[in-house]
Design an enzyme around this catalytic site. Structure first.
Site, PDB file in Angstrom:
ATOM      1  N   GLU A   1       6.014  -2.158  12.820  1.00 40.92           N
ATOM      2  CA  GLU A   1       5.001  -1.987  12.342  1.00 40.92           C
ATOM      3  C   GLU A   1       3.491  -2.584  13.060  1.00 40.92           C
ATOM      4  OE1 GLU A   1       1.925  -3.376   9.639  1.00 40.92           O
ATOM      5  OE2 GLU A   1       3.085  -3.742   8.380  1.00 40.92           O
TER       6      GLU A   1
ATOM      7  N   LYS B   1       1.327  -8.515  -2.292  1.00 38.38           N
ATOM      8  CA  LYS B   1       0.931  -9.550  -2.777  1.00 38.38           C
ATOM      9  C   LYS B   1      -0.400  -8.700  -3.422  1.00 38.38           C
ATOM     10  CE  LYS B   1      -0.329 -10.689   1.494  1.00 38.38           C
ATOM     11  NZ  LYS B   1      -0.427  -9.304   2.497  1.00 38.38           N
TER      12      LYS B   1
HETATM   13  N1  PSU Z   1      -0.565  -6.372   3.614  1.00 35.69           N
HETATM   14  C1  PSU Z   1      -0.338  -7.217   4.903  1.00 35.69           C
HETATM   15  N2  PSU Z   1      -0.636  -7.420   6.104  1.00 35.69           N
HETATM   16  C2  PSU Z   1      -0.459  -5.832   6.365  1.00 35.69           C
HETATM   17  C3  PSU Z   1      -0.955  -5.101   5.817  1.00 35.69           C
HETATM   18  C4  PSU Z   1      -0.906  -4.870   5.024  1.00 35.69           C
HETATM   19  O1  PSU Z   1       0.179  -8.553   3.898  1.00 35.69           O
HETATM   20  O2  PSU Z   1      -0.829  -6.448   7.547  1.00 35.69           O
HETATM   21  C5  PSU Z   1      -0.949  -3.585   7.019  1.00 35.69           C
HETATM   22  C6  PSU Z   1      -0.446  -2.325   6.626  1.00 35.69           C
HETATM   23  O3  PSU Z   1      -0.243  -2.084   7.672  1.00 35.69           O
HETATM   24  C7  PSU Z   1      -0.264  -1.850   5.656  1.00 35.69           C
HETATM   25  C8  PSU Z   1      -1.594  -1.961   5.635  1.00 35.69           C
HETATM   26  O4  PSU Z   1       0.195  -0.077   5.455  1.00 35.69           O
HETATM   27  O5  PSU Z   1      -2.056  -2.907   5.657  1.00 35.69           O
HETATM   28  C9  PSU Z   1      -2.354  -1.060   3.966  1.00 35.69           C
HETATM   29  O6  PSU Z   1      -3.682  -0.488   4.987  1.00 35.69           O
HETATM   30  P1  PSU Z   1      -4.390  -0.065   3.159  1.00 35.69           P
HETATM   31  O7  PSU Z   1      -4.580  -1.085   1.605  1.00 35.69           O
HETATM   32  O8  PSU Z   1      -5.541   0.202   4.141  1.00 35.69           O
HETATM   33  O9  PSU Z   1      -3.497   1.168   3.231  1.00 35.69           O
END
Ligand code: PSU
Ligand code: MN
Length: 310
Positions: free
Chosen positions: A28, A162
Site C-alpha cells: 500500500e 495496534k
Molecule cells: N495503521 C498503521 N499504519 C498505517 C495505517 C494504519 O499502523 O499507515 C493506514 C493504512 O493505510 C490503513 C489506514 O488502511 O491507515 C486506515 O485509516 P482509517 O483508520 O482512516 O481507515
C-alpha cells in the site's frame, strides 16, 4: 476486456508475473504518504520491495497517479508519494474521485485490496490495518478496511492491530463479517508493537504452507471476502507493552482535545506516537513491516506452488 482495465497501469514486470502465474505481492502507499515521516517512509518503501524480491516474489506497490491506478511503481514514484506537499488518502469512497480528477492518491488497506483484486493480485503486505476506534460509540469511527476484508478476496498480512484501536470490538466486527483472522505462529492476536494481546484466536498456522493450503481451499470453495494474517513483530524489535500503551493513551486523549476527526484520526495518532516515543515506535514499525514482507512473499510462493500443481 473488463472495462476497469483501462484505468489500470500495470508495470511490465508485474504483468509478466501475473500472466505466468508467478507470485506477486501488493503493497500500500498510505503507509508511505500518511503513515511515516520522510525520509524513513521512502527507505521503507524501497526496502520492502527488495525483501519481497529476495524471497522470489514480485512487489507491486499501488497508488493513484495521473488518472490511473498504478500497480507497481518506480523509485521516482515512491519518492513523489513520500514527499509531495499533498497526497490524498484514498479509501474505497475516494477511489473514483481521485482517478477522475487525475489527483495524486495514496491507497489505504481498503483501496489497495480493491486495486489488487482488479489486477489479479492475491496477497498484500502491510504494517497494520484500520479497525474499530476506541470511543467508537460516540464517533462511529470504524475503518473501511474492515468492510473491505469482508468483501474483497485478497489476503492481507499485517502485525495485528495496534492499541489505538478497540481490539476486542475490531475482532467482533471481523467475526460478524466472516473474515478469517489467522495467527502466524501465534495463538493470540498480536498488537502491532507487541507480540501478544489478551485476545485468543480460533485460527492459527505453523508455517506458510499450512496457510497457503487453507487459502487455496477457501478459493476453491469460492468463499467471498479476504483473509487477515496476523504476524507478530520479531521479539527483539517489540516494545514494552506498558510503555507503548501509555504513549498511545496520551495520543488518543490529545486527538480528542485537538478535535481530530474522520480520515485524519489514524495519521494523527501515528505521528503523535512517533513523537511521543522519540522515534522508537517508528523503528519497531519498520521492523514489523519487513517481517511481514518476508512472510507475505513466502506465502505467495507457497500458494502458487499449490495452485500450479493442482
Ligand atoms: N495503521 C498503521 N499504519 C498505517 C495505517 C494504519 O499502523 O499507515 C493506514 C493504512 O493505510 C490503513 C489506514 O488502511 O491507515 C486506515 O485509516 P482509517 O483508520 O482512516 O481507515
Ligand atoms: Mn476512520
Amino acid at each position: 476486456m473488463k472495462t476497469y482495465k483501462r484505468f489500470l497501469d500495470i508495470k511490465q514486470e508485474v504483468k509478466e508475473a501475473l500472466e505466468n502465474n508467478k507470485p506477486v505481492v501488493a503493497l500500500e502507499s498510505t503507509i508511505i504518504s500518511h503513515g511515516m515521516p520522510y525520509p524513513q517512509n521512502v527507505e521503507m518503501a524501497k526496502k520492502v520491495e527488495e525483501i519481497v524480491r529476495a524471497e522470489g516474489a514480485v512487489p507491486a506497490t499501488i497508488a493513484i497517479m495521473d488518472g490511473k491506478i498504478k500497480i507497481g511503481l518506480s523509485n521516482e514514484d515512491l519518492e513523489t508519494l513520500a514527499k509531495a506537499d499533498y497526497v490524498a488518502k484514498v479509501s474505497r469512497r475516494d477511489v473514483a474521485k481521485i482517478v477522475a480528477n487525475k489527483s495524486l492518491g495514496a491507497t489505504t488497506v481498503a483501496s489497495t485490496m480493491i486495486c489488487a483484486e482488479m489486477a489479479g493480485i492475491k496477497f498484500f503486505v502491510t504494517g497494520g490495518i484500520g479497525g474499530v476506534h476506541r470511543g467508537f460509540e460516540n464517533t462511529l469511527d470504524i475503518s473501511a478496511d474492515l468492510e473491505e476484508l469482508a468483501l474483497t478476496n485478497v489476503t492481507v498480512i499485517c502485525a495485528g492491530a495496534k492499541a489505538i484501536l478497540d481490539l476486542p470490538r475490531t475482532m467482533e466486527y471481523l467475526e460478524t463479517n466472516g473474515v478469517p483472522v489467522v495467527g502466524y505462529q501465534t495463538e493470540v492476536l498480536p498488537a502491532f508493537f507487541t507480540r501478544t494481546s489478551d485476545i485468543k484466536l480460533t485460527n492459527f498456522v505453523e508455517d506458510e504452507v499450512e496457510l497457503a493450503e487453507m487459502i487455496y481451499v477457501k478459493d476453491q470453495l469460492q468463499l467471498k471476502g479476504g483473509v487477515l494474517v496476523a504476524n507478530p513483530i520479531p521479539e527483539e524489535d517489540s516494545l514494552d507493552p506498558d510503555y507503548i500503551n501509555g504513549i498511545i493513551d496520551e495520543a488518543i486523549k490529545q486527538s480528542f482535545i485537538d478535535g481530530i476527526e474522520g480520515k485524519d484520526v489514524t495519521p494523527y495518532l501515528l505521528k503523535t506516537i512517533v513523537e511521543g516515543t522519540n522515534g522508537k515506535s517508528l523503528i519497531a514499525n519498520l521492523a514489523l513491516v519487513y517481517n511481514n514482507a518476508k512472510v507475505g512473499a513466502k506465502l505467495a510462493k507457497a500458494y502458487f506452488d499449490i495452485s500450479n500443481n493442482n
